[in-house]
Write an enzyme that holds these catalytic residues in place. Sequence first.
Site, PDB file in Angstrom:
ATOM      1  N   ASP A  83     -11.929  -6.723  21.561  1.00  0.00           N
ATOM      2  CA  ASP A  83     -10.977  -6.509  22.564  1.00  0.00           C
ATOM      3  C   ASP A  83     -11.719  -5.925  23.685  1.00  0.00           C
ATOM      4  OD1 ASP A  83      -8.342  -6.396  23.879  1.00  0.00           O
ATOM      5  OD2 ASP A  83      -8.741  -4.305  23.567  1.00  0.00           O
TER       6      ASP A  83
ATOM      7  N   CYS B  89       0.745  -1.231   0.016  1.00  0.00           N
ATOM      8  CA  CYS B  89      -0.057  -0.015   0.054  1.00  0.00           C
ATOM      9  C   CYS B  89       0.881   1.218   0.018  1.00  0.00           C
ATOM     10  CB  CYS B  89      -0.885  -0.073   1.271  1.00  0.00           C
ATOM     11  SG  CYS B  89      -2.265  -0.853   1.013  1.00  0.00           S
ATOM     12  N   HIS B  90       0.409   2.375  -0.834  1.00  0.00           N
ATOM     13  CA  HIS B  90       1.090   3.586  -0.722  1.00  0.00           C
ATOM     14  C   HIS B  90       0.743   4.132   0.377  1.00  0.00           C
ATOM     15  CE1 HIS B  90       1.373   2.190  -4.921  1.00  0.00           C
ATOM     16  NE2 HIS B  90       2.551   3.104  -5.120  1.00  0.00           N
TER      17      HIS B  90
END
Length: 173
Positions: free
Chosen positions: A132, A76-77
């Site tokens: 979580d 990914c850029h």
Amino acid sequence: MSSFTHFNEQGRAKMVDITEKEDTIRVAVAQTSVTVNKEIYEKMTNRMIEKGDVLAVAQVAGIMAAKKTSDLIPMCHPLMLKGVDIQFAWHVEEEKALYQLLITVTVKTKGSTGVEMEALTAASVCALTVYDMCKALDKGMVIGPTYLVEKSGGKSGHYQRENSSVGGFANEQ
């Protein structure tokens, strides 16, 4: 190997060169869900989870995740995001004991590559944060499916997922 854009002539991984791509407005919408039990649903909606306001924390985690996507996904850029919006909605069917939190993420930028991965990453991290914060009450929560609902901008144009819904809960934008 030339048909795969993320491999060089030696067959090794590379980041695609987007130097010549035109900057356009890019928008991506992703969705996921977290299915919880009644106790978690009631405690979340009444803000009684011991770890704090689950949706507020998940929202911030999702925004942070969108901004950090290129640190997590190797090809990914790094992008200068212009906006990240995260919406939550409950789908409840008491008679089926179904308590499903729908998470919808919209990411926007103006640039030479899309923001689909940022939207998907943000949605995933939102769901993981919910898990979580609630796992002490029930480890049997179910995350997903996670998918791209829509994207626009760039050479490939507009994409709209057909029949976009999570667990039968229609996409609301």
